[in-house]
Scaffold this motif. Structure first.
Motif, PDB file in Angstrom:
ATOM      1  N   LEU A   1       0.831  -1.208   0.000  1.00  0.00           N
ATOM      2  CA  LEU A   1       0.000   0.000   0.000  1.00  0.00           C
ATOM      3  C   LEU A   1       0.862   1.254   0.000  1.00  0.00           C
ATOM      4  N   ARG A   2       1.989   1.193   0.714  1.00  0.00           N
ATOM      5  CA  ARG A   2       2.913   2.336   0.721  1.00  0.00           C
ATOM      6  C   ARG A   2       3.428   2.620  -0.686  1.00  0.00           C
ATOM      7  N   ILE A   3       3.804   1.583  -1.413  1.00  0.00           N
ATOM      8  CA  ILE A   3       4.313   1.752  -2.772  1.00  0.00           C
ATOM      9  C   ILE A   3       3.211   2.273  -3.689  1.00  0.00           C
ATOM     10  N   TRP A   4       1.991   1.764  -3.513  1.00  0.00           N
ATOM     11  CA  TRP A   4       0.878   2.236  -4.345  1.00  0.00           C
ATOM     12  C   TRP A   4       0.651   3.739  -4.169  1.00  0.00           C
ATOM     13  N   VAL A   5       0.653   4.174  -2.921  1.00  0.00           N
ATOM     14  CA  VAL A   5       0.439   5.601  -2.650  1.00  0.00           C
ATOM     15  C   VAL A   5       1.570   6.423  -3.256  1.00  0.00           C
ATOM     16  N   LYS A   6       2.795   5.954  -3.097  1.00  0.00           N
ATOM     17  CA  LYS A   6       3.944   6.663  -3.661  1.00  0.00           C
ATOM     18  C   LYS A   6       3.838   6.752  -5.176  1.00  0.00           C
ATOM     19  N   ALA A   7       3.431   5.661  -5.820  1.00  0.00           N
ATOM     20  CA  ALA A   7       3.324   5.649  -7.280  1.00  0.00           C
ATOM     21  C   ALA A   7       2.213   6.577  -7.760  1.00  0.00           C
ATOM     22  N   LEU A   8       1.098   6.586  -7.041  1.00  0.00           N
ATOM     23  CA  LEU A   8      -0.022   7.429  -7.450  1.00  0.00           C
ATOM     24  C   LEU A   8       0.290   8.911  -7.268  1.00  0.00           C
TER      25      LEU A   8
END
Length: 714
Positions: A676-683
């Motif tokens: 989820l951390r990576i998803w937020v960073k990517a978005l």
């Protein structure tokens, strides 16, 4: 794989056949709709098993032609001008360019183990409709997608293992948790798969001899294809198939010979040590010598037997004796396994619908052997659909039996008692009709002294298969032959997964240790091969020995843990796939793997919670431990234990199972939090995030083609 890379176009097709193709696919779609309508709407009367075949096969055809093709072209953008790891890193041991026909056989043989045979048989307790829905829909929308996408991702990363890819794409925290989870889960999966082989071959000289003979046959095939006549697959395949049939026929002679029968009649403990030794050898020998030809050879039998069963169903048109939805689906108190339809149907039927183990093969041996990127559709998606059809056949085999006989075979001995009379009475208390004569007659028809309490799924599948095949070919006189043939077939089916799985486990362990000691990352380094192979075999060998001597029955204890572990592994694979799509700026396609991920997380974490915290001893591992521990303190011995030592072993095994179930769930939660951390960073990023994908390289342009195990497909 980026948004600016154009997909490789398919060759143009003649225009004249367009109308015919449209008509064919409309007909296939209508047939699938009709099949599902009959399954869903007919109540109060028996239906023919043919309707399950129609619904499943037509659904597979539509999904493969349209959905899988769309994913490869639009979401993944495969590129046949790009060199695969098999071409660039060819070493003759693990990286070997392989024709797609042979590689499909290897991949299918490696993924199709105990799960598609055992899980659907156990889930038949709930009725045939929930099972067939999950098998087909789960495979089309989740399982086959996972297998194909993970294969593509590993292929684009030099054949990296699942755990290492998670570490590379997500980061050290989630990556370390993923590597630990994958390695621990892999050990449990291989132990359960090997345990099914042990249960099927123990005391069976026919099956043991036939399985043993596949090894020299496969070695001869590998040597012939590699050294004597490279690329001549057809003649080698014909010779291998003839020798395999000879081995099966010879097994009957061995079983009749007193001296040979004694030599090939092995105890469960002996078989455990034999499998441990075999697993080590299969992991260290070159892939072309044993693994690929043996799996290719066993695929002949696997696909052949399942196809023969499908033909027999069309000829005999057996009726589905089981209810569409049984009373146990709502009550959750069935004798085969305890627990409600949600979530336990979806962890009982794992392989055949959605299986995390497949992601290990798709990121293990297969990506190191694939010759062209476009082959992932046949091998990844098509291989999973083929296994799904095996699961449908297993469900049919269980449901064409009389329900009373089904429950007499699959209920534990503690419920049924020691005699046919007590078993028949127990089954009648469950609400089904069965007499002692019926039960004895069913055993005599297949040449067995008894079939009651033959839990684990394999005997039930053999009974159903022998019933269907004898109805179509040979009559009742052939039922005994077909039954024992099916037992041997199941053992062969499963053993190919054990050898490929051990090799994949070695790859994963080498990748993991390579983060600490760089030489381990070289998967061709001999000391690393031998050390990691020995460690993997020792790990699953411990749990195999534990299961083979468990008083509660190893399958009964380990299969729920197997199901949970398998689906949690699928969650890791789908999380990786979704993360890569989001990091590369493909959010609009992330639902392809994201929706199956959300469903899988909901199912597996619910099941994990119940297996750890449920107060019902029939469901919760620690509740079961407490029941036997309190009885032992009082000096009581509870069935099926026969002594205080048995009680202590049950307590130990239940404790280990409960701790592992909790640990697996916790590790996956840690990974998902990091995801989820990576998803937020990517978005939040204005540009796609970097990934670990290997830089593209063109196909090698040399005068002589690279050696392959089959003719190169156009």
């Amino acid at each position: 794989m980026n948004e600016t890379t154009p997909p490789v176009s398919d060759p143009p097709r003649p225009r004249g056949g367009r109308a015919l193709r449209i008509a064919v696919w409309v007909a296939v779609t209508l047939a699938a709709t009709a099949g599902w309508a009959v399954l869903a709407l007919v109540r109060g009367e028996q239906i023919s098993a043919v309707w399950l075949l129609v619904a499943a096969l037509c659904s597979y055809a539509v999904a493969y032609r349209f959905y899988a093709r769309w994913i490869t072209r639009r979401v993944l953008r495969t590129d046949n001008t790009r060199a695969t790891p098999a071409e660039r890193l060819q070493d003759g041991v693990d990286y070997v360019p392989t024709g797609k026909g042979v590689l499909f056989g290897h991949h299918f043989a490696a993924i199709a183990g105990a799960g598609p045979l055992v899980g659907p048989v156990l889930a038949a307790q709930l009725g045939y409709l929930p099972g067939v829905l999950w098998i087909v829909v789960g495979a089309v929308a989740a399982g086959a997608v996972q297998d194909m996408v993970v294969l593509f991702l590993s292929m684009r990363r030099d054949g990296r293992s699942l755990g290492q890819m998670v570490r590379d794409e997500i980061g050290p925290v989630g990556g370390v948790a993923a590597i630990l989870a994958v390695l621990a889960i892999m050990v449990i999966l291989l132990a359960v798969l090997a345990l099914v082989v042990v249960n099927a071959l123990a005391g069976s000289p026919w099956g043991t001899f036939s399985i043993a003979m596949t090894l020299p046959i496969a070695l001869a095939m590998g040597f012939w294809l590699r050294v004597v006549r490279p690329g001549h697959v057809l003649e080698t395949s014909v010779a291998g198939a003839v020798l395999l049939l000879a081995a099966v026929s010879g097994g009957h002679w061995v079983a009749q010979s007193p001296s040979w029968s004694a030599a090939f009649t092995l105890t469960p403990t002996t078989l455990v040590w034999v499998l441990i030794g075999y697993g080590f050898l299969a992991s260290v020998l070159p892939v072309w010598l044993l693994l690929a030809p043996r799996d290719y050879l066993s695929t002949f039998m696997k696909v052949g037997v399942i196809s023969l069963m499908a033909v027999a169903i069309v000829i005999a048109m057996p009726m589905m004796k089981a209810d569409a939805i049984s009373k146990f689906a709502a009550e959750g108190t069935g004798p085969v396994f305890s627990g409600s339809l949600f979530p336990f149907l979806f962890i009982t039927i794992a392989c055949g619908a959605l299986s995390g183990f497949h992601a290990l093969i798709s990121s293990g041996t297969t990506p190191k052997m694939i010759r062209r990127e476009s082959h992932i559709r046949l091998i990844g998606y098509g291989g999973m659909l083929t296994e799904s059809f095996v699961a449908v056949m297993a469900l049919v085999a269980a449901c064409v039996l009389e329900p009373g006989l089904y429950f007499a075979v699959n209920s534990p001995a503690a419920l049924l008692g020691p005699t046919a009379d007590s078993a028949a009475e127990a089954v009648r208390h469950l609400g089904f009709t069965l007499s002692a004569a019926d039960l004895q007659g069913a055993a005599a028809a297949v040449g067995e002294q008894s079939v009651q309490s033959r839990t684990g799924g394999a005997p039930t599948f053999a009974l159903g298969l022998s019933h269907i095949l004898s109805e179509a070919f040979g009559g009742s006189a052939m039922r005994s032959f077909w039954y024992h043939f099916a037992i041997m077939f199941e053992a062969l089916f499963i053993l190919t997964t054990v050898d490929a799985g051990t090799r994949v486990g070695r790859f994963m362990l080498q990748d993991a240790l390579g983060n600490v000691w760089r030489p381990m990352r070289n998967v061709s380094w001999k000391p690393g091969i031998w050390l990691c192979s020995a460690l993997m075999v020792a790990g699953w060998g411990y749990f195999l020995l534990m299961g083979a001597t468990d008083p509660l029955g190893g399958i009964n204890q380990l299969f729920p843990l197997f199901g949970i572990a398998n689906q949690l592994l699928a969650a890791l694979a789908l999380a990786l796939a979704t993360t890569v799509l989001i990091k590369q700026g493909r959010l609009r396609w992330a639902w392809v793997t994201g929706v199956p991920l959300l469903w899988d997380i909901a199912v597996t974490l619910t099941a994990s919670w119940q297996k750890v915290f449920s107060s019902d001893p029939a469901v919760g591992f620690f509740a079961q431990r407490g029941r036997y521990a309190h009885a032992l303190e009082r000096g009581d011995v509870l069935a099926p234990a026969h002594s205080a030592d048995d009680m202590r072993q049950i307590i130990t095994n239940s404790t280990v199972d409960g701790v592992l179930a909790a640990a697996f769930a916790l590790l996956v939660i840690v990974v998902m939090a990091d995801v989820l951390r990576i998803w937020v960073k990517a978005l939040r990023s204005n540009s796609p995030l970097p990934t670990s994908e290997t830089a593209p390289q063109p196909l090698p342009d040399s005068g002589a083609p690279a050696p392959v195990l089959a003719e190169q497909a156009s």
